[in-house]
Structure formats: C-alpha cells, structure tokens
Design a protein around this motif. Structure first.
Motif, mmCIF file in Angstrom:
data_model
loop_
_atom_site.group_PDB
_atom_site.id
_atom_site.type_symbol
_atom_site.label_atom_id
_atom_site.label_comp_id
_atom_site.label_asym_id
_atom_site.label_seq_id
_atom_site.Cartn_x
_atom_site.Cartn_y
_atom_site.Cartn_z
ATOM 1 N N SER A 61 0.904 -1.269 0.032
ATOM 2 C CA SER A 61 0.054 -0.046 0.117
ATOM 3 C C SER A 61 0.955 1.157 -0.037
ATOM 4 C CB SER A 61 -0.928 -0.127 1.218
ATOM 5 O OG SER A 61 -0.168 0.326 2.379
ATOM 6 N N LYS A 62 1.966 1.320 0.545
ATOM 7 C CA LYS A 62 2.852 2.391 0.959
ATOM 8 C C LYS A 62 3.606 2.735 -0.825
ATOM 9 C CE LYS A 62 2.326 3.679 5.022
ATOM 10 N NZ LYS A 62 1.836 5.177 5.509
ATOM 11 N N SER A 63 3.844 1.564 -1.233
ATOM 12 C CA SER A 63 4.500 1.700 -2.600
ATOM 13 C C SER A 63 3.581 1.992 -3.627
ATOM 14 C CB SER A 63 5.424 0.530 -2.988
ATOM 15 O OG SER A 63 4.711 -0.671 -2.867
ATOM 16 N N ASN A 64 2.293 1.959 -3.281
ATOM 17 C CA ASN A 64 1.205 2.102 -4.398
ATOM 18 C C ASN A 64 1.168 1.117 -5.517
ATOM 19 O OD1 ASN A 64 0.156 4.339 -3.152
ATOM 20 N ND2 ASN A 64 1.683 5.693 -4.503
ATOM 21 N N ALA A 65 1.779 -0.122 -5.081
ATOM 22 C CA ALA A 65 1.756 -1.288 -5.919
ATOM 23 C C ALA A 65 0.708 -2.226 -5.947
ATOM 24 C CB ALA A 65 3.282 -1.950 -5.509
ATOM 25 N N TRP A 66 -0.170 -1.698 -5.161
ATOM 26 C CA TRP A 66 -1.517 -2.718 -4.838
ATOM 27 C C TRP A 66 -2.777 -2.053 -5.255
ATOM 28 C CZ3 TRP A 66 -4.231 -3.184 0.552
ATOM 29 C CH2 TRP A 66 -5.227 -4.379 0.566
ATOM 30 N N SER A 67 -3.675 -2.584 -5.838
ATOM 31 C CA SER A 67 -4.895 -2.148 -6.327
ATOM 32 C C SER A 67 -6.051 -2.981 -6.134
ATOM 33 C CB SER A 67 -4.989 -2.205 -8.167
ATOM 34 O OG SER A 67 -4.570 -3.523 -8.769
ATOM 35 N N LEU A 68 -7.218 -2.085 -5.780
ATOM 36 C CA LEU A 68 -8.379 -2.853 -5.321
ATOM 37 C C LEU A 68 -9.212 -3.254 -6.504
ATOM 38 C CD1 LEU A 68 -9.114 -0.561 -2.185
ATOM 39 C CD2 LEU A 68 -8.094 -2.839 -2.310
ATOM 40 N N ALA A 69 -10.115 -4.262 -6.191
ATOM 41 C CA ALA A 69 -11.141 -4.542 -7.365
ATOM 42 C C ALA A 69 -12.291 -3.601 -7.068
ATOM 43 C CB ALA A 69 -11.456 -6.074 -7.003
ATOM 44 N N LYS A 70 -12.699 -3.047 -8.078
ATOM 45 C CA LYS A 70 -13.889 -2.183 -8.077
ATOM 46 C C LYS A 70 -15.339 -2.765 -8.629
ATOM 47 C CE LYS A 70 -11.670 1.478 -6.559
ATOM 48 N NZ LYS A 70 -12.051 2.007 -5.045
ATOM 49 N N GLU A 71 -15.975 -3.282 -7.838
ATOM 50 C CA GLU A 71 -17.318 -4.065 -8.130
ATOM 51 C C GLU A 71 -18.557 -3.484 -7.252
ATOM 52 O OE1 GLU A 71 -16.444 -8.039 -7.305
ATOM 53 O OE2 GLU A 71 -16.061 -7.922 -5.558
ATOM 54 N N LYS A 72 -19.615 -3.464 -7.845
ATOM 55 C CA LYS A 72 -20.903 -3.195 -7.085
ATOM 56 C C LYS A 72 -21.121 -4.275 -5.763
ATOM 57 C CE LYS A 72 -23.150 -0.714 -10.547
ATOM 58 N NZ LYS A 72 -24.239 -0.345 -11.428
ATOM 59 N N LEU A 73 -21.456 -3.655 -4.850
ATOM 60 C CA LEU A 73 -21.565 -4.663 -3.425
ATOM 61 C C LEU A 73 -22.755 -4.579 -2.789
ATOM 62 C CD1 LEU A 73 -18.116 -3.697 -1.658
ATOM 63 C CD2 LEU A 73 -18.384 -6.054 -3.267
ATOM 64 N N ASP A 74 -23.270 -5.807 -2.515
ATOM 65 C CA ASP A 74 -24.417 -5.861 -1.685
ATOM 66 C C ASP A 74 -24.097 -5.729 -0.318
ATOM 67 O OD1 ASP A 74 -26.886 -6.291 -0.425
ATOM 68 O OD2 ASP A 74 -27.411 -8.318 -1.706
ATOM 69 N N MET A 75 -24.170 -4.730 0.240
ATOM 70 C CA MET A 75 -23.514 -4.604 2.049
ATOM 71 C C MET A 75 -24.280 -5.303 2.847
ATOM 72 S SD MET A 75 -20.918 -3.038 1.722
ATOM 73 C CE MET A 75 -20.593 -2.904 3.388
ATOM 74 N N ASP A 76 -25.907 -5.653 2.804
ATOM 75 C CA ASP A 76 -26.477 -6.632 3.444
ATOM 76 C C ASP A 76 -25.830 -7.898 3.506
ATOM 77 O OD1 ASP A 76 -28.658 -4.765 4.517
ATOM 78 O OD2 ASP A 76 -29.059 -4.647 2.287
ATOM 79 N N THR A 77 -25.849 -8.394 2.373
ATOM 80 C CA THR A 77 -25.058 -9.771 2.135
ATOM 81 C C THR A 77 -23.724 -10.002 2.930
ATOM 82 O OG1 THR A 77 -26.404 -10.208 0.260
ATOM 83 C CG2 THR A 77 -24.604 -11.641 0.537
ATOM 84 N N LEU A 78 -22.850 -8.889 2.698
ATOM 85 C CA LEU A 78 -21.540 -8.961 2.952
ATOM 86 C C LEU A 78 -21.538 -8.981 4.561
ATOM 87 C CD1 LEU A 78 -18.479 -7.152 1.528
ATOM 88 C CD2 LEU A 78 -19.114 -6.649 4.170
ATOM 89 N N LEU A 79 -22.194 -8.111 5.245
ATOM 90 C CA LEU A 79 -22.418 -8.005 6.758
ATOM 91 C C LEU A 79 -22.961 -9.104 7.341
ATOM 92 C CD1 LEU A 79 -23.442 -4.338 7.071
ATOM 93 C CD2 LEU A 79 -21.261 -5.157 7.607
ATOM 94 N N LEU A 80 -24.149 -9.789 6.640
ATOM 95 C CA LEU A 80 -24.659 -11.058 7.279
ATOM 96 C C LEU A 80 -23.644 -12.192 7.072
ATOM 97 C CD1 LEU A 80 -28.300 -11.012 5.518
ATOM 98 C CD2 LEU A 80 -27.608 -10.841 7.856
ATOM 99 N N ASN A 81 -22.618 -12.217 6.290
ATOM 100 C CA ASN A 81 -21.606 -13.264 6.070
ATOM 101 C C ASN A 81 -20.698 -13.055 7.172
ATOM 102 O OD1 ASN A 81 -22.864 -14.288 3.710
ATOM 103 N ND2 ASN A 81 -21.496 -13.220 2.351
ATOM 104 N N ILE A 82 -20.205 -11.723 7.341
ATOM 105 C CA ILE A 82 -19.275 -11.295 8.291
ATOM 106 C C ILE A 82 -20.154 -11.755 9.900
ATOM 107 C CG2 ILE A 82 -18.053 -9.564 9.732
ATOM 108 C CD1 ILE A 82 -17.815 -8.134 6.959
ATOM 109 N N PHE A 83 -21.284 -11.524 10.064
ATOM 110 C CA PHE A 83 -21.768 -11.745 11.295
ATOM 111 C C PHE A 83 -22.148 -13.305 11.391
ATOM 112 C CE2 PHE A 83 -25.952 -12.862 13.349
ATOM 113 C CZ PHE A 83 -25.761 -12.310 14.515
ATOM 114 N N GLU A 84 -22.347 -13.914 10.598
ATOM 115 C CA GLU A 84 -22.560 -15.737 10.769
ATOM 116 C C GLU A 84 -21.114 -16.027 10.800
ATOM 117 O OE1 GLU A 84 -24.208 -16.686 7.108
ATOM 118 O OE2 GLU A 84 -26.320 -16.265 7.731
#
Length: 429
Positions: free
Chosen positions: A269-292
């Motif tokens: 991250s400090k060397s800016n050599a890392w890129s993130l995937a950009k996609e549309k996220l369903d946050m309800d599903t993501l948070l339910l998965n983390i909760f479970e």
C-alpha cells in the motif's frame, strides 16, 4: 547523517542567498555613492559658474561676497587678473598651506593643457576637468581651473573645495553597508538553519519510525522463532508429547505467516503497488456473512454479537468486498480481544447523507484521547501489558491503509457508557 546534511544544506542556502544579498547591497552602495558624487559635482560646477559670471559681468567684486562664498560652501577661491592676484587672501581654514594647494591645482590643470598664467587664444574661456588633489595631512580637495578673457584683460580662477569630510562620510556609509550585509548574512544563516531543520523534520520522524518499525518487527518475529526452536529441540531430545510440540510449531508458523502477510500488505500500500477490485457490493449480504462467521467465536467467549441493519436494504456501493470485509473483521477482532466477557458487541450499519457507515461497538475499557492518536501506528497496543499473541498491533494500521485505498475513512469515538466505536465510512455511488 541528518545533522551533516542539515549543515551542508544550510551553508549552501546561506551562500546562495548571501551572494544575492551582497550583490544587492553592493549595487545600492554604488548607486548611492554615484548619486552623491553627481550632486556634489553639480553643486561645485554651479558655484564655479556663479563666480565666473560675477567676474565677467560685474565691474566690481567685493571681498565680503568672496569670503561668504568660501565660508558657506567650504571653498578656496584664488583669482588673478593678468597674472596679478587680487588682494583677497581667503578666509577658509585648511590643513595644508594655501599656496601649496594652489600650486598643485595649477599642475593638475597643466596636465590638461590649461595654463592659468596664459590668456586663452582660440576661445574666450578655457577650463580644466574636475580634478582631485591631496594635501599634506590626509586632506583632499576637489578643484577646477578656469581662464577667460574680459575686454582687454584676462582672469584666471582656481576654485577648490575641501572634500575630506565628504570622503569620510562616504567611507562610513560604505562601512555601514558592509555591516548591514554581514548582519543580513548572519540572519540568513540562522533562518536557513531553522528552515532546513523544519524541512528535514519529516525525514527525521520517518527515520525514527523506520527504526522503531524494524525493532518491533524483529521482536515480533523473534518470539515465534524462539518457540519453534525450543519445540524442535524438545522433539529432538524426547519423543514424548511430540504432538504437542508439533502443534506449537504449526501455531507459531501461522502467527509468523499472518505477521508477514500484514507487513507485505502495508509495504504494497505504501508503494502504491496494490490495486483494489472495483465492483458493486450488496452490503446486506456482506455484513450477514461477517456476522455468521464471527457469531460462533463470540459465543465461545461469552460475548454476544448483535447485527443492527436498517429496515430498508442498504444501498449498493462500489469497492473491493474482500478488503472491506477485512477492515470490519479487524474491528471485530479488536473488540473481541478487549471486550469483557458478558458484554455485547454490536455490528451496526446505517446511511447518513451520502455515506454508508459500518460500526463495531464494544463496551470494553475504551481508549483515552491521548492513545487515540497512536492506535493506528505500527505495533501499537493500547495496553502494553497484554500478552495476547494473536495481535501484533498491526491490525488497525492495515485497516487504515485498506480504507484509504478504498476512498473511505475511519472514525474512532467513545461508546456511551464505556468502550469504543470503530466506524468505516464509505462513499455511496
């Protein structure tokens, strides 16, 4: 090393700025001196023309007027008519004898082919250039010689002005300019020393952090290596309880793997050599998965985990789901590590203005305002006495970098009634 660099940069900046300052001061000194000289020459020429016109157009010239001209203007006036000096002998006091000065003035004029004892031939008036003569007692004089015809006779005028005090004034003026230049260079030296120090301060702080980081990383790596080494020796010396020692080795290897993974993530991250995937996220599903995922762990530690979501579905956001889940997981790991048994740990999400906020709320010991400034630093633990081997003090630092790359921000606030709340704030589409 930084001290030597600071000294070299200070000297370099002072040399450059001091050279510019010196050039400006020298230019001002020259301009001032030339301006004063022009004024004095103009004044002296006007006085010469005044006396010449008086001799040419007035039938008589009084000694009172001549003595007034000498005394008021610091002049020495010598007039001859047909080589016969006027009875006026002068009243201006001079360090050098008057006759000596007059003779030296005649010699100066002769060097320019102006002889005060010979009437002009081709023209009615001849005069020398402005010259300077020296007296016998470090006194200096400015002078001119004029020879002109009037009817059947001719006059010679030798006019001298004592410029000793003027030269002394110019000398002290130049000395003042030089002193101002020296003081200015010293001020520049001091200012440059401070400026370079301020400029190098971030480098010094970064160097200190780098040394602290290396020391902390070495310490964290040394601990599992010591366990692995001790377990290996135990296995070699005794075959009893081998499974226990192998389990220890595997556990410490996993710890080292997590630590190295976090360090590599921070370096990327400090060397800016890392890129993130950009996609549309369903946050309800993501948070339910983390909760479970975390509910069994929280139940085993007697820390009830609650999930609070709004009645309406959360809006879709754009980002890297794996990294966002990683940040929230770090918050949950931190809450589980510090929350007392029996207290509730809450995972809450809500929309406010143009942002989506995901908060992890615990009711643990909390974090003081002073510690809040440091919790995102490398290997920092709010409670230095804790010996929890599952936490290296890198989690929140990793979370901060992931959030920065995701275009969001982290907020740390106090939980009402005690504890702390970590919030991940992400922009909506």
């Amino acid at each position: 090393m930084l001290l030597q660099l600071r000294k070299k940069l200070t000297l370099l900046y002072t040399f450059i700025t001091g050279l510019i300052l010196t050039m400006v001061v020298v230019t001002l000194a020259i301009i001032t001196s030339q301006s004063n000289n022009r004024q004095q020459e103009t004044l002296f020429t006007n006085q010469l023309m005044t006396i010449t016109n008086k001799l040419q157009y007035d039938s008589k010239i009084s000694q009172d007027w001549l003595s007034s001209m000498e005394c008021d203007n610091g002049l020495m006036i010598h007039i001859e008519e047909n080589q016969r000096p006027l009875q006026y002998i002068g009243f201006s006091p001079n360090a050098t004898d008057r006759s000596i000065l007059l003779e030296r003035a005649r010699q100066k004029a002769l060097e320019e082919s102006v002889d005060s004892r010979i009437p002009p031939v081709s023209t009615s008036l001849v005069k020398s250039e402005l010259f300077t003569i020296q007296g016998d007692y470090h006194d200096s004089y400015q002078g001119m010689v004029v020879v002109f015809s009037v009817k059947n006779s001719y006059f010679s005028l030798i006019l001298l002005r004592d410029i000793t005090s003027t030269q002394q004034r110019i000398f002290y003026q130049m000395l003042l300019f030089a002193l101002a230049d020296i003081v200015g260079i010293l001020c520049l030296l001091f200012a440059n020393w401070k400026f370079v120090g301020k400029s190098l301060e971030p480098i010094r702080i970064n160097e200190e952090k780098q040394h602290a980081f290396i020391a902390a990383a070495s310490h964290e790596l040394r601990s599992p290596l010591a366990v692995i080494n001790a377990s290996t020796d135990a296995i070699s010396s005794s075959k009893d309880d081998t499974e226990h020692f192998i389990t220890n080795i595997k556990s410490e290897c996993r710890r080292m793997s997590r630590l190295i993974q976090d360090l590599l993530l921070l370096a990327s991250s400090k060397s800016n050599a890392w890129s993130l995937a950009k996609e549309k996220l369903d946050m309800d599903t993501l948070l339910l998965n983390i909760f479970e995922k975390y509910q069994p762990l929280c139940s085993s530690k007697n820390i009830p985990l609650k999930l609070e979501l709004p009645d309406d579905s959360l809006p879709v956001i754009q980002g890297d789901g794996e990294r966002i889940a990683h940040v929230i997981s770090i918050f949950l790991d931190n809450g589980i590590a510090y929350a007392p048994s029996g207290t509730v740990l809450t995972l809450r999400a809500f929309v406010q203005k143009h942002t989506l906020t995901c908060s992890v709320i615990d009711h643990g010991p909390g974090i003081s305002d002073e510690q809040k400034e440091h919790v995102f630093e490398y290997f920092y633990r709010s409670d230095a006495s804790r010996k929890d081997k599952q936490h290296f003090g890198l989690g929140l630092c990793v979370a901060r970098e992931l959030t920065r790359l995701s275009g969001g921000r982290i907020e740390l606030t106090d939980t009402p009634g005690g504890g702390c709340t970590f919030s991940l704030v992400l922009p909506l589409l």
